[in-house]
Design a protein around this motif. Structure first.
Motif, PDB file in Angstrom:
ATOM      1  N   SER A 407     -29.431  25.881   0.343  1.00 25.62           N
ATOM      2  CA  SER A 407     -29.741  24.559   0.865  1.00 25.62           C
ATOM      3  C   SER A 407     -28.561  23.632   0.608  1.00 25.62           C
ATOM      4  N   HIS A 408     -28.244  22.792   1.609  1.00 27.19           N
ATOM      5  CA  HIS A 408     -27.185  21.812   1.422  1.00 27.19           C
ATOM      6  C   HIS A 408     -27.401  20.649   2.384  1.00 27.19           C
ATOM      7  N   THR A 409     -26.953  19.456   1.965  1.00 28.27           N
ATOM      8  CA  THR A 409     -27.138  18.234   2.739  1.00 28.27           C
ATOM      9  C   THR A 409     -25.798  17.530   2.908  1.00 28.27           C
ATOM     10  N   TYR A 410     -25.613  16.930   4.101  1.00 26.87           N
ATOM     11  CA  TYR A 410     -24.391  16.177   4.385  1.00 26.87           C
ATOM     12  C   TYR A 410     -24.760  14.963   5.229  1.00 26.87           C
ATOM     13  N   ARG A 411     -24.120  13.821   4.954  1.00 28.52           N
ATOM     14  CA  ARG A 411     -24.346  12.614   5.741  1.00 28.52           C
ATOM     15  C   ARG A 411     -23.053  12.272   6.486  1.00 28.52           C
ATOM     16  N   SER A 412     -23.153  12.138   7.797  1.00 28.85           N
ATOM     17  CA  SER A 412     -21.960  11.921   8.614  1.00 28.85           C
ATOM     18  C   SER A 412     -21.382  10.539   8.396  1.00 28.85           C
ATOM     19  N   THR A 413     -20.061  10.455   8.500  1.00 27.74           N
ATOM     20  CA  THR A 413     -19.371   9.174   8.395  1.00 27.74           C
ATOM     21  C   THR A 413     -19.272   8.549   9.782  1.00 27.74           C
ATOM     22  N   ASP A 414     -18.499   7.514   9.919  1.00 29.79           N
ATOM     23  CA  ASP A 414     -18.445   6.752  11.168  1.00 29.79           C
ATOM     24  C   ASP A 414     -17.872   7.586  12.315  1.00 29.79           C
ATOM     25  N   ASN A 415     -18.685   7.768  13.378  1.00 27.60           N
ATOM     26  CA  ASN A 415     -18.249   8.457  14.594  1.00 27.60           C
ATOM     27  C   ASN A 415     -17.491   9.752  14.273  1.00 27.60           C
ATOM     28  N   GLU A 416     -18.166  10.654  13.631  1.00 30.49           N
ATOM     29  CA  GLU A 416     -17.548  11.901  13.191  1.00 30.49           C
ATOM     30  C   GLU A 416     -17.746  12.986  14.241  1.00 30.49           C
ATOM     31  N   PRO A 417     -16.692  13.739  14.599  1.00 26.52           N
ATOM     32  CA  PRO A 417     -16.853  14.816  15.580  1.00 26.52           C
ATOM     33  C   PRO A 417     -17.863  15.851  15.098  1.00 26.52           C
ATOM     34  N   LEU A 418     -18.645  16.348  16.025  1.00 30.40           N
ATOM     35  CA  LEU A 418     -19.636  17.367  15.682  1.00 30.40           C
ATOM     36  C   LEU A 418     -18.975  18.584  15.043  1.00 30.40           C
ATOM     37  N   THR A 419     -17.819  19.008  15.562  1.00 30.78           N
ATOM     38  CA  THR A 419     -17.152  20.189  15.015  1.00 30.78           C
ATOM     39  C   THR A 419     -16.686  19.961  13.580  1.00 30.78           C
ATOM     40  N   ARG A 420     -16.345  18.704  13.229  1.00 33.00           N
ATOM     41  CA  ARG A 420     -15.920  18.432  11.851  1.00 33.00           C
ATOM     42  C   ARG A 420     -17.116  18.539  10.899  1.00 33.00           C
ATOM     43  N   ILE A 421     -18.273  18.113  11.355  1.00 28.30           N
ATOM     44  CA  ILE A 421     -19.478  18.235  10.531  1.00 28.30           C
ATOM     45  C   ILE A 421     -19.796  19.707  10.286  1.00 28.30           C
ATOM     46  N   LEU A 422     -19.680  20.523  11.324  1.00 25.26           N
ATOM     47  CA  LEU A 422     -19.953  21.956  11.166  1.00 25.26           C
ATOM     48  C   LEU A 422     -18.943  22.592  10.218  1.00 25.26           C
ATOM     49  N   ASN A 423     -17.690  22.162  10.310  1.00 26.71           N
ATOM     50  CA  ASN A 423     -16.664  22.690   9.414  1.00 26.71           C
ATOM     51  C   ASN A 423     -16.983  22.391   7.958  1.00 26.71           C
ATOM     52  N   TYR A 424     -17.595  21.251   7.692  1.00 25.91           N
ATOM     53  CA  TYR A 424     -17.931  20.892   6.322  1.00 25.91           C
ATOM     54  C   TYR A 424     -18.848  21.937   5.702  1.00 25.91           C
ATOM     55  N   PHE A 425     -19.805  22.433   6.460  1.00 28.24           N
ATOM     56  CA  PHE A 425     -20.772  23.377   5.903  1.00 28.24           C
ATOM     57  C   PHE A 425     -20.140  24.724   5.550  1.00 28.24           C
ATOM     58  N   THR A 426     -18.983  25.050   6.131  1.00 31.59           N
ATOM     59  CA  THR A 426     -18.369  26.343   5.826  1.00 31.59           C
ATOM     60  C   THR A 426     -17.872  26.426   4.391  1.00 31.59           C
ATOM     61  N   TYR A 427     -17.758  25.288   3.707  1.00 31.28           N
ATOM     62  CA  TYR A 427     -17.297  25.284   2.322  1.00 31.28           C
ATOM     63  C   TYR A 427     -18.460  25.274   1.333  1.00 31.28           C
ATOM     64  N   CYS A 428     -19.671  25.396   1.837  1.00 30.51           N
ATOM     65  CA  CYS A 428     -20.827  25.157   0.974  1.00 30.51           C
ATOM     66  C   CYS A 428     -21.683  26.393   0.753  1.00 30.51           C
ATOM     67  N   GLY A 429     -21.173  27.573   1.069  1.00 34.82           N
ATOM     68  CA  GLY A 429     -21.966  28.775   0.863  1.00 34.82           C
ATOM     69  C   GLY A 429     -22.103  29.105  -0.606  1.00 34.82           C
ATOM     70  N   ASN A 430     -22.902  30.135  -0.897  1.00 28.47           N
ATOM     71  CA  ASN A 430     -23.031  30.603  -2.272  1.00 28.47           C
ATOM     72  C   ASN A 430     -22.761  32.098  -2.317  1.00 28.47           C
ATOM     73  N   SER A 431     -23.108  32.743  -3.404  1.00 28.05           N
ATOM     74  CA  SER A 431     -22.760  34.149  -3.586  1.00 28.05           C
ATOM     75  C   SER A 431     -23.456  35.064  -2.587  1.00 28.05           C
TER      76      SER A 431
END
Length: 857
Positions: A407-431
């Protein structure tokens, strides 16, 4: 095709790519043609025009046999060039089309299946995309597979093939207003899919899709056929009307016998009567269900998936099968509506060049995923993707039953590209959960759960992505499907002879060396396991631990042991830098089976994973924008502006505007003596240059391909009309003038100072050169006849013998054309063929016909 939309936003401008760093435009389909066959080249060029494909998407090869190819020639002559061109085009290519003339059979498999899996060693009876419900992209691994789907475009003759291509680029407002899908009951062994008909019809009727069940294999006197699904050795199609975009799926053994028809109906017979898509096998397949499409095929096709996507989703085992048709054919999709409106078609050199871009979604709530504007196929002037407003909370979770896996949560900043939001989640995996941003547009997420080996699979895990805009949730939920996990592994064989005390194993990994010395009384497995544990402790693989080391028994000899280097992620495509060296104690025979040099790399199943591909969307119904075209990129004369747009469902559409820039001192023009030529003629292209072009270099282009270059002294180009640059059919010619000598590569960006207006020429089809007849000797009498063969034969042609015109008639088998010569007396005759002198090269055939006296024993 069902996707849940997340919220509402305009399509804004997070990125406007700098043009200097981009390569030339490449399309989605790589077209492979036989450069030595005129009909193969002409069909390839016709398909390129129909799908607006640029020069890098055409690959010209040579083959000796249009039907069969052996393993060595397949690897060398077909697979390697295809993969090299795909690599050169980046991640643009999703599909390969093999045009008539390119072999379709490789031993007991199809060449399209071998390309699908990336080589004969990788062919197997599973397809990781099977059952998927998202648009296909070759850059996304499915079950560890990077698939390269391939189809064939072929026909009995050129006219059938041209109609197939033209009828595949079609679009219907909806299925009910278009036509009907017919489910026919197959007979005997060919009726194994009959039990699926009732459920398929129930689903289609519930969705308002016209369908009908027929209690025998044939459809007759139907004039609204969008689909026919049956099983029969022979089909009577002549009384039906098959609509543009129609498919016919027949469970029988010889459907994929294209240019070598067997005793059963071939797919080319379907094309003859207007069918645009079909599937068959190139060798006897048996009626194993996995080798044939299940009857969710028409449901997926009517739902908007393309021809190739529909078959990939419904056939598991592709070993022997091939799809005939355009892989992009999708008559029921909902592409964007694109308008490209320059302020004028003709500009003065001092004018500002402004273009209005208008894009609308094709269906409400489907959204616009991206918009691009290209200049002259090489400069990306504009790129747009959705922006997500500030404060939208994104929750991504993976659950299994009532248990949370991730489980992970992210809040978008001002006018953030959709692809940048998706990229953020790639750093949040676990084992156990890995998240990858995938797709050529990087607008999808690949979620993978690697369960422990001892995990009981039980409940299917589920992935949820929820965007909270204010207090309104917009969810996207998908189950993770368990799939075999395949990866390219490095494997070392150590045999079964145990090590002696003092034996040393030195392993180099990515520049690091790990040494291990054997104890007495150790087994091979124990020694290798200690080595693997030590490598794991030192971790030479980096922070993400992209590789792991395993000890496994040899599948062929279970008493022997192997050391495996296994990627931790199926998205890993990089090979490790590995070396293994054994220093043996006296009298030791340890690792006698170990090969010297590089490891053996194999694509093998290494376990099971649960995975899904998620397509988050952001509603954006319109794009309206006015752009100023940079004058530094526009040349004098002829320029092309191309606006392209895509939906989140993978559908792409585009429109083209041609603009002309007047500059009397830089404008040049070209002309030819005649615009109708034949193969073997000389083509002379004359140039007239503006006064500032007298010191410039000239390059002749044919259909966008650079063909010849000239010095400042060159006044005209003279080239022979011959394959492959000038094949039968129409061609556009123009000349570019540059300040420096030109690199002739189709991948090289070019910046001409001027470009002439294009002119069109037509190369006649070589009837007399491609037509043959048999037999050469015919006995006189009322049954005297000959048969003609040739790719350019068609209804309406006549042959001339002894001054008489005789029409040709197509035989039931399709390839041959019959000529009644019962009126001829004994003698030797020349045969001429007559057609349209404007488009066909007519004349005398090279062989003579002998009419012999009747022999009475």
């Amino acid at each position: 095709m069902l996707l849940l939309l997340l919220s509402l936003s305009c399509l804004a401008s997070p990125v406007c790519y700098g043009t200097e760093k981009l390569s030339v435009r490449c399309g989605r389909v790589l077209v492979v043609a036989d450069r030595d066959q005129p009909e193969s080249m002409e069909l390839a060029k016709r398909y390129m025009r129909a799908r607006h494909l640029p020069p890098p998407n055409l690959l010209l090869l040579s083959f000796n046999d249009p039907v069969n190819i052996n393993t060595g020639d397949f690897d060398r002559k077909l697979l390697t060039p295809v993969m090299q061109r795909i690599s050169r085009c980046g991640d643009a290519i999703d599909y390969v089309v093999l045009v008539r003339g390119v072999p379709y059979r490789l031993n007991r498999t199809s060449t399209t299946a071998a390309i699908l899996y990336g080589g004969t060693d990788n062919i197997r009876s599973t397809n990781g995309y099977f059952g998927n419900a998202l648009p296909f992209e070759a850059s996304i691994p499915y079950g560890g597979d990077f698939l390269v789907p391939a189809t064939t475009i072929s026909a009995f003759n050129f006219n059938d093939g041209a109609r197939l291509i033209d009828s595949s680029v079609c679009h219907y407002r909806d299925v009910p207003s278009a036509g009907t899908f017919y489910f026919c009951e197959g007979r005997g062994a060919r009726g194994t899919r009959n039990r699926q008909i009732q459920q398929a019809i129930a689903i289609m009727e519930a969705n308002g899709l016209p369908c009908e069940r027929i209690s025998h294999p044939q459809v007759k006197n139907k004039h609204d056929v969008l689909g026919q699904f049956t099983g029969s050795t022979h089909l009577d199609l002549a009384s039906n009307t098959y609509l543009p975009g129609s498919i016919l799926d027949n469970l029988t053994s010889h459907g994929g016998y294209l240019l070598d028809p067997g005793g059963q109906v071939t797919l080319l017979s379907f094309v003859r009567y207007g069918v645009c898509g079909a599937y068959g096998t190139v060798v006897e397949p048996t009626n194993t269900p996995a080798r044939w499409a299940n009857y969710t095929l028409p449901i997926r096709y009517a739902g908007g998936f393309s021809l190739m996507e529909s078959y990939l989703q419904t056939i598991s085992d592709w070993t022997m099968g091939l799809v005939l048709g355009d892989p992009l054919m999708s008559p029921f999709g909902n592409p964007c509506k694109v308008h490209n409106n320059p302020a004028a078609n003709r500009f003065r050199d001092s004018d500002e060049i402004r273009v209005d871009i208008d894009v609308e979604e094709g269906k409400s709530n489907y959204g616009i995923a991206w918009v691009e504007v290209w200049l002259n196929e090489q400069d990306l002037l504009l790129h747009r993707e959705p922006l997500v407003p500030q404060g939208v909370q994104w929750n991504l979770s993976v659950t299994k039953g009532s248990d949370s896996v991730f489980s992970h949560t992210y809040r978008s900043t001002d006018n953030e590209p959709l692809t940048r939001i998706l990229n953020y989640f790639t750093y949040c995996g676990n084992s156990s959960v890995s998240i990858h941003q995938v797709g050529k547009r990087k607008n999808k997420l690949l979620i993978r759960w690697h369960p422990p080996l001892e995990e009981s699979f039980g409940d299917i895990p589920n992935c949820n992505l929820i965007a909270l805009d204010g207090n309104t949730p917009f969810p996207l939920s998908k189950p993770l499907q368990f799939r075999p996990y395949r990866a390219e592994c490095a494997i070392y064989d150590f045999g079964k002879i145990p090590p002696l005390t003092g034996d040393e194993l030195r392993i180099g990994v990515e520049g690091s060396t790990i040494s291990m010395t054997a104890y007495g009384n150790e087994t091979v497995e124990d020694f290798l396991q200690r080595t693997a544990d030590k490598i794991g402790e030192q971790n030479p693989f980096g922070k993400r631990e992209e590789w792991k080391v395993q000890v496994r028994p040899n599948p062929a000899q279970p008493e022997e042991s192997q050391l495996w280097f296994v990627p931790s992620y199926a998205t890993m495509r990089r090979r490790l830098d590995l070396t293994v060296h054994v220093v043996r104690a006296p009298k030791s025979q340890f690792a006698g089976e170990l090969a010297v040099g590089a490891p053996s790399w194999k694509s093998v199943q290494v376990g099971r994973i649960a995975e899904t591909v998620m397509q988050p969307t952001w509603k954006n119904p319109k794009v309206n924008e006015s752009i100023l075209v940079p004058r530094t990129l526009v040349c004098a004369g002829f320029n092309v502006l191309r606006t392209r747009a895509g939906t989140f469902l993978g559908e792409e559409t585009e429109t083209v505007s041609e603009i002309y820039v007047d500059n009397p001192e830089l404008n040049g023009s070209i002309k030819v003596d005649t615009d109708r030529l034949s193969l073997g003629d000389d083509l002379v292209v004359y140039m007239q240059r503006g006064i500032e072009l007298f010191n410039s270099y000239a390059v002749l282009y044919i259909d966008g391909f650079p063909v010849a270059s000239g010095t400042p002294e060159t006044a005209h180009f003279e080239t022979k009309v011959e394959l492959p640059h000038l094949c039968p059919g129409s061609h556009r010619l123009w000349v570019e003038w540059t300040t420096e000598p030109f690199d002739m590569s189709i991948f090289k960006k070019r910046y001409p100072v001027s470009r002439s207006k294009p002119i069109t020429i037509f190369i006649r089809r070589p009837l007399q050169n491609t037509t043959r007849f048999t037999p050469r000797d015919v006995m006189v009498g009322p049954k005297a006849a000959i048969e003609l063969t040739g790719p350019y034969l068609h209804s309406g042609l006549e042959i001339v013998i002894n001054g008489s015109r005789i029409p040709i008639t197509q035989t039931d088998k399709g390839f041959n054309w019959t000529v009644d010569i019962s009126g001829l007396d004994v003698g030797t005759y020349s045969i001429s063929i007559v057609g349209d002198a404007d488009t066909e090269e007519i004349g005398r055939l090279s062989e003579k016909l002998e009419v012999l006296p009747r022999f009475y024993p």
